[in-house]
Design a protein around this motif. Structure first.
Motif, mmCIF file in Angstrom:
data_model
loop_
_atom_site.group_PDB
_atom_site.id
_atom_site.type_symbol
_atom_site.label_atom_id
_atom_site.label_comp_id
_atom_site.label_asym_id
_atom_site.label_seq_id
_atom_site.Cartn_x
_atom_site.Cartn_y
_atom_site.Cartn_z
ATOM 1 N N UNK A 106 -10.162 31.257 34.837
ATOM 2 C CA UNK A 106 -10.472 31.328 33.618
ATOM 3 C C UNK A 106 -9.929 29.910 32.893
ATOM 4 N N UNK A 107 -9.045 29.317 33.710
ATOM 5 C CA UNK A 107 -8.325 28.078 33.029
ATOM 6 C C UNK A 107 -8.746 26.736 33.861
ATOM 7 N N UNK A 108 -9.159 26.751 34.930
ATOM 8 C CA UNK A 108 -9.466 25.689 35.516
ATOM 9 C C UNK A 108 -10.851 25.671 36.239
ATOM 10 N N UNK A 109 -11.785 24.758 36.416
ATOM 11 C CA UNK A 109 -13.015 24.487 36.876
ATOM 12 C C UNK A 109 -12.954 23.308 37.713
ATOM 13 N N UNK A 110 -13.272 23.580 39.025
ATOM 14 C CA UNK A 110 -13.127 22.166 40.244
ATOM 15 C C UNK A 110 -14.547 21.843 40.298
ATOM 16 N N UNK A 111 -14.584 20.499 40.704
ATOM 17 C CA UNK A 111 -15.724 19.742 41.067
ATOM 18 C C UNK A 111 -15.384 18.715 41.928
ATOM 19 N N UNK A 112 -16.370 18.492 42.992
ATOM 20 C CA UNK A 112 -15.928 17.891 44.086
ATOM 21 C C UNK A 112 -16.787 16.350 44.092
ATOM 22 N N UNK A 113 -16.332 15.226 44.495
ATOM 23 C CA UNK A 113 -16.877 14.262 44.539
ATOM 24 C C UNK A 113 -16.297 13.180 45.812
ATOM 25 N N UNK A 114 -17.185 12.360 46.030
ATOM 26 C CA UNK A 114 -16.439 11.399 47.113
ATOM 27 C C UNK A 114 -16.888 9.812 46.617
ATOM 28 N N UNK A 115 -15.919 9.314 45.853
ATOM 29 C CA UNK A 115 -16.345 7.972 45.211
ATOM 30 C C UNK A 115 -16.369 6.935 46.358
ATOM 31 N N UNK A 116 -15.858 6.895 47.433
ATOM 32 C CA UNK A 116 -16.010 5.952 48.182
ATOM 33 C C UNK A 116 -17.199 5.994 49.518
ATOM 34 N N UNK A 117 -17.374 7.253 49.663
ATOM 35 C CA UNK A 117 -18.803 7.302 50.433
ATOM 36 C C UNK A 117 -19.458 8.779 50.212
ATOM 37 N N UNK A 118 -19.521 9.769 51.214
ATOM 38 C CA UNK A 118 -20.337 10.460 50.989
ATOM 39 C C UNK A 118 -19.548 11.834 51.598
ATOM 40 N N UNK A 119 -18.144 11.937 51.636
ATOM 41 C CA UNK A 119 -17.363 13.147 52.389
ATOM 42 C C UNK A 119 -17.724 14.558 51.752
ATOM 43 N N UNK A 120 -17.959 15.400 52.567
ATOM 44 C CA UNK A 120 -18.603 16.759 51.948
ATOM 45 C C UNK A 120 -18.301 17.743 52.847
ATOM 46 N N UNK A 121 -18.232 19.021 52.576
ATOM 47 C CA UNK A 121 -17.827 20.214 53.330
ATOM 48 C C UNK A 121 -18.984 20.563 54.447
ATOM 49 N N UNK A 122 -19.383 19.524 55.115
ATOM 50 C CA UNK A 122 -20.523 19.853 56.005
ATOM 51 C C UNK A 122 -20.425 21.196 56.723
ATOM 52 N N UNK A 123 -19.507 21.661 57.520
ATOM 53 C CA UNK A 123 -19.529 22.847 58.232
ATOM 54 C C UNK A 123 -19.698 24.158 57.277
ATOM 55 N N UNK A 166 -11.427 14.129 44.507
ATOM 56 C CA UNK A 166 -11.971 12.840 45.165
ATOM 57 C C UNK A 166 -11.603 12.871 46.591
ATOM 58 N N UNK A 167 -12.682 13.051 47.433
ATOM 59 C CA UNK A 167 -12.442 13.137 49.007
ATOM 60 C C UNK A 167 -12.237 11.964 49.476
#
Lengths: 215, 107, 100
Positions: A106-123, A166-167
């Motif tokens: 209710x207090x926190x909303x998370x968002x993911x980015x990789x500013x340097x390349x494209x790291x991502x939770x692929x699995x 930032x990943x």
């Protein structure tokens, strides 16, 4: 793999390959791969197996994990404490990724980015969508996250803090979205239907139970 | 326009246009590039992920911005394999000539 | 293994260095001050791995949380919005708190 009978090392252009003149970089891919195979550095079967693994990873996996976390508080606790171990309980191997699951509240909303390349939770989510790899998303998500989320139709209330991740190094983040209200009666399969790829990146929330999946 | 010490890839906070949110299926050759990289980094330990990244960052500003995502990957993979002596320019050049002489893929 | 130089909750400042090579410390966070959110494991140093040196000494990784209004002076969102960045120990220094 399914092509065990396919023992020779010549990689036929599959029917799904692009037709017409190839770009320089498409030809470079052909050249590098064929040379590596001819030199015995790697085999065509290994490349095919790699693509099959890739195709086996999709956001359905992440949705399965989220649905379980929604319906089993103990599992959720283990997932937040040690993502890889909790996923292994469900038969999902996320190695070599060091998975960190971050929870929306209710207090926190998370968002993911990789500013340097494209790291991502692929699995758990497969290959990233184009917009995630775009310079616009990478350049803006850390500076004006609320405006970026707005383009996805996501409005986070002013009293909810946005937490951007930032990943940049070894961890790979997946967002655990909030369970939508009105889903108390739903089983795991129905819950998983509400968990979109974008909600696990954090640019949207999970779907409401009555919404169309591609609304 | 770039500041000294700031890589062309290091764009966090620079701002940009509205997102293009259209979805694309990955093309088969793009998946092959990805699979090649995973094999070279993982199973065979010929390259590191950071070598791939460095190669991409050193394509130069124009190239980084103009090339498509997997164009950058295969360009960096090729450059790294040359640097390590796994492949030579002559080998790649001759293979490219041979590929040019193949009949086009039928549509 | 080396003992971590920083503990969770500790305030740290990112070095304001712009070296050549391949570094994983984003430009926008250099010189900024945040708080250690989590001490991670030690990992191969990307700055060495980028040149194929797989056996160089591993380095401690941290997750550091920065208030977005301190990263961007013109930040327009909620004042409690934050960004977490993973940073290696050799990019961090203890924050010298100046007396008010």
């Amino acid at each position: 793999m399914s092509e065990a009978s396919h023992t020779h090392d010549h990689d036929h252009a599959p029917p799904t390959d692009e037709a017409g003149p190839l770009s320089y970089y498409q030809r470079l891919e052909l050249a590098v791969r064929e040379l590596l195979i001819e030199k015995g550095v790697l085999t065509a079967d290994e490349v095919r197996a790699g693509i099959e693994d890739m195709d086996g990873r999709s956001p359905e996996r992440g949705a399965l994990v989220v649905a379980r976390a929604w319906s089993d508080p103990d599992f959720k606790e283990r997932l937040l404490a040690d993502g890889p171990a909790a996923c292994a309980e469900l038969g999902i191997d996320v190695s070599p990724a060091r998975l960190a699951v971050v929870e929306n509240t209710d207090d926190v909303h998370n968002v993911i980015v990789c500013t340097l390349c494209s790291c991502y939770p692929r699995p758990l989510l497969g290959l990233p969508p184009s917009w995630y790899k775009s310079s616009s998303y990478r350049a803006r998500a850390v500076r004006e996250p609320r405006a970026v989320l707005g383009e996805f139709g996501t409005v986070i209330p002013e009293d909810v803090a946005i937490r951007v991740h930032d990943s940049t190094a070894e961890l790979r983040y997946m967002v655990l979205p909030q369970r939508p209200p009105g889903t108390e009666e739903l089983d795991s399969d129905a819950l998983a239907e509400l968990v979109t790829r974008d909600s696990m990146i954090g640019v949207t929330t999970a779907l409401a139970p009555t919404a169309e999946r591609h609304a | 326009m770039s500041e000294p010490g700031r890589g062309v890839h290091d764009i966090g906070g620079l701002g940009g246009d509205a997102l293009d949110r259209s979805e694309h299926e990955h093309e088969f050759w793009e998946k092959r590039v990805d699979a090649l990289m995973m094999l070279l980094v993982g199973k065979y330990e010929i390259l590191t992920v950071d070598e791939l990244r460095r190669g991409i960052e050193q394509l130069g500003e124009g190239a980084y911005e103009e090339l498509a995502y997997y164009d950058r990957w295969i360009a960096s993979i090729a450059a790294n394999l040359l640097e390590k002596g796994v492949l030579t320019s002559e080998e790649i050049g001759r293979k490219l000539e041979e590929i040019d002489e193949r009949p086009p893929v039928a549509s | 293994m080396t003992a971590p130089a920083f503990a969770p909750g500790e305030r740290v400042t990112v070095r304001h260095a712009n070296p050549p090579g391949h570094v994983r410390t984003p430009f926008y966070i250099r010189g900024k001050t945040g708080e250690v959110e989590r001490v991670c494991d030690e990992f191969g140093n990307p700055e060495e791995l980028a040149f194929g040196r797989r056996d160089s000494a591993s380095v401690r990784l941290y997750r550091v949380r920065f208030p977005l209004p301190e990263v961007w002076s013109d930040y327009s969102g909620n004042g409690s919005d934050t960004i977490d960045v993973e940073l290696y120990e050799h990019w961090l220094e203890p924050t010298e708190e100046t007396a008010v």
